[in-house]
Design a protein around this motif. Sequence first.
Motif, PDB file in Angstrom:
ATOM      1  N   VAL A  86      10.103 -16.934  38.939  1.00  0.00           N
ATOM      2  CA  VAL A  86       9.269 -17.914  38.977  1.00  0.00           C
ATOM      3  C   VAL A  86       8.267 -17.253  38.241  1.00  0.00           C
ATOM      4  CG1 VAL A  86       7.890 -19.765  40.347  1.00  0.00           C
ATOM      5  CG2 VAL A  86       9.964 -18.809  41.187  1.00  0.00           C
ATOM      6  N   TYR A  87       7.516 -18.000  37.276  1.00  0.00           N
ATOM      7  CA  TYR A  87       6.378 -17.685  36.446  1.00  0.00           C
ATOM      8  C   TYR A  87       5.161 -18.533  36.755  1.00  0.00           C
ATOM      9  CZ  TYR A  87       9.815 -15.014  33.456  1.00  0.00           C
ATOM     10  OH  TYR A  87      10.967 -14.471  33.256  1.00  0.00           O
ATOM     11  N   VAL A  88       4.075 -17.798  37.161  1.00  0.00           N
ATOM     12  CA  VAL A  88       2.963 -18.347  37.750  1.00  0.00           C
ATOM     13  C   VAL A  88       1.795 -18.034  36.525  1.00  0.00           C
ATOM     14  CG1 VAL A  88       1.397 -18.681  39.305  1.00  0.00           C
ATOM     15  CG2 VAL A  88       3.615 -18.134  39.949  1.00  0.00           C
ATOM     16  N   LYS A  93      -3.018 -21.291  37.442  1.00  0.00           N
ATOM     17  CA  LYS A  93      -2.608 -20.918  39.051  1.00  0.00           C
ATOM     18  C   LYS A  93      -1.457 -22.181  39.148  1.00  0.00           C
ATOM     19  CE  LYS A  93      -6.868 -18.819  40.512  1.00  0.00           C
ATOM     20  NZ  LYS A  93      -7.848 -18.529  41.418  1.00  0.00           N
ATOM     21  N   GLN A  94      -0.787 -22.537  38.227  1.00  0.00           N
ATOM     22  CA  GLN A  94       0.403 -23.371  38.412  1.00  0.00           C
ATOM     23  C   GLN A  94       1.637 -22.667  38.110  1.00  0.00           C
ATOM     24  OE1 GLN A  94      -0.116 -26.564  39.340  1.00  0.00           O
ATOM     25  NE2 GLN A  94      -2.172 -25.840  39.726  1.00  0.00           N
ATOM     26  N   ALA A  95       2.778 -22.984  38.814  1.00  0.00           N
ATOM     27  CA  ALA A  95       4.102 -22.497  38.374  1.00  0.00           C
ATOM     28  C   ALA A  95       4.656 -23.087  37.028  1.00  0.00           C
ATOM     29  CB  ALA A  95       5.147 -23.169  39.467  1.00  0.00           C
ATOM     30  N   LEU A  96       5.066 -22.376  36.226  1.00  0.00           N
ATOM     31  CA  LEU A  96       5.530 -22.678  35.079  1.00  0.00           C
ATOM     32  C   LEU A  96       7.041 -23.371  34.960  1.00  0.00           C
ATOM     33  CD1 LEU A  96       3.815 -20.133  32.875  1.00  0.00           C
ATOM     34  CD2 LEU A  96       2.928 -22.329  33.144  1.00  0.00           C
ATOM     35  N   ASN A  97       7.836 -22.804  35.781  1.00  0.00           N
ATOM     36  CA  ASN A  97       9.273 -23.075  35.932  1.00  0.00           C
ATOM     37  C   ASN A  97       9.698 -23.356  37.284  1.00  0.00           C
ATOM     38  OD1 ASN A  97       8.992 -20.457  36.826  1.00  0.00           O
ATOM     39  ND2 ASN A  97      11.188 -20.152  35.958  1.00  0.00           N
TER      40      ASN A  97
END
Length: 170
Positions: A86-88, A93-97
């Motif tokens: 998981v990429y943040v 400060k949001q999850a990108l995937n």
Amino acid sequence: MLKKRWMIGILAGCLAAGGFSYNAFAKENNEHTQSVSGTGGLTEQEAESIAKTVVDGTVDDIDRDIYNGKEAYEVEIEKDGEDYDVYVDIKTKQALNDPLKEKKEQVVLTKEEAEQIALKQTAGTVTESKLDEDDGAYIYEIEVQTKQGTEAEFDISAKDGRIIKQELDD
């Protein structure tokens, strides 16, 4: 002798210029790192917490990375025997995937179907097969022990059954 002094002068000038360039790069890189990790940046603990809202499992590793051109924390999470990244985003400060959603969309073939594709190429016995993810693409890695005693390895797309790589070992 004059030529030798001239060459030494040029060499000294090049070394000095290189040193200045290195110093400028190091200073710029240090300022960039400090601005991201300063008060407005995202901590590893925050990244872990955000990532676990996407994939609820055990965090194995956290590293800084670039994801789709954005600075992010790559949070590796183990769930049900599989690893998910998981990429943040460090700034937003949001999850990108969402690797669970990506997997559901991309894994169309079953492991058994992928094994049959490999066995059609090389007769033998499947000795190992697993689903693996690399940069958002899911593949089955399959090893076949041939009747001749050699080993064949296949990478097969989990989405469409296309053979991506085939290697025969002696």
